[in-house]
Design an enzyme around this catalytic site. Structure first.
Site, PDB file in Angstrom:
ATOM      1  CG  ASP A 185      -7.369   3.638   2.167  1.00 27.80           C
ATOM      2  OD1 ASP A 185      -8.306   3.207   1.326  1.00 27.80           O
ATOM      3  OD2 ASP A 185      -7.208   4.923   2.236  1.00 27.80           O
ATOM      4  CE  LYS A 240      -1.702   1.982   3.647  1.00 30.31           C
ATOM      5  NZ  LYS A 240      -2.372   2.482   4.803  1.00 30.31           N
TER       6      LYS A 240
END
Length: 287
Positions: A175, A157
């Site tokens: 996320d 991420k």
């Protein structure tokens, strides 16, 4: 998140007042199971309509270079981008380069980043990645996924945030907001970020990945909240199979809107040109 779509021009000019659809929304649940092709078409239409609602979508971390973005993204774990943005000015003023941060006194770094939470673990991560940048990459942030994920505290991420916004390399940032909305919109049934990333990558062209991430995250933060989605103020209810999970009354839903949609400051102290909201206040300042 009716058959009539909300006025997009108004949404762009005055987002706080134009998010609600003009008529009561109708749940978009299909009468029969949705085919893969229909889901892909609906998903791409959601992306197109979000692009009209959030033409100014952007990364909500303040940064001036890849190093600052990398550190800020690591610090953003388990806290808000706003709190990170209020914390990093002092951190980067004292440690502007990887070499500076790698040579810092840990206790001093801990004190500077304390407002972001988990400050001891985060200090270890950002000092560790700074040392790795100094020792292995000549003090420069690498522009490859395989290199970034080897740095302390850097997962996929974080790597995709840096690649997409500092290097222009497309990536999907999964996320908590992205994961929540991808499931609500029936793009995936998985709760594994890596699997979600792979599934979403098959739905959208690669050129859309970075901006798709920004739009979805923007929508999750402003309208489609985790605990109480503002369904009655959502401009894409006609495309949402989860309509009704939140407040459907337009007036009540409008009160749930956050940041510029609700007329409040955004998360960045230094937002990019074209952002329609107000800058956030510095740490200790008043909105």
């Amino acid at each position: 998140m009716v058959t009539a779509k909300p006025a997009k021009s108004a949404a762009t000019a005055k987002p706080a007042k134009s998010a609600a659809p003009s008529k009561p929304a109708v749940p978009a649940r299909p009468a029969k199971p949705e085919s893969r092709l229909a889901m892909v078409r609906r998903a791409r239409r959601i992306n197109r309509e979000l692009a009209e609602v959030y033409p100014y979508a952007h990364p909500e971390l303040d940064f001036r270079n890849p190093f600052e973005l990398l550190v800020a993204t690591v610090l953003s774990a388990q806290t808000t981008d706003l709190r990170v943005n209020q914390t990093t000015p002092a951190l980067f003023a004292k440690y502007p380069t990887p070499e500076d941060l790698a040579a810092a006194v840990p206790e001093e770094v801990e004190e500077l980043i304390r407002p972001t939470g988990f400050f001891r673990a985060k200090t270890k991560s950002i000092m560790g990645l700074a040392a790795a940048l100094r020792d292995d990459f000549g003090g420069e942030v690498p522009g490859r996924l395989d290199d970034l994920v080897k740095l302390p505290g850097v997962g996929r991420k974080t790597a995709f945030v840096v690649l997409g916004n500092a290097f222009g390399v497309p990536g999907i940032t999964v996320d908590t907001h992205f994961m929540r909305l991808a499931r609500r919109w029936r793009w995936t049934e998985s709760d594994d970020p890596v699997k979600i990333e792979a599934e979403i990558a098959t739905i959208f062209p690669k050129s859309e990945w970075t901006m798709l991430s920004h739009r979805v995250i923007f929508h999750g933060r402003r309208i489609c909240h985790a605990r109480k989605p503002a369904c009655g103020a959502c401009p894409i209810t006609h495309l949402c199979p989860s309509y009704g999970e939140g407040e459907t009354d337009p007036e009540k839903a409008r009160k749930l809107l956050k940041y510029e949609m609700g007329g409040f400051p955004g998360q960045r102290l230094n937002p990019p040109p074209g952002y329609p909201g107000r800058p956030a206040p510095p740490l200790g300042g008043s909105a």
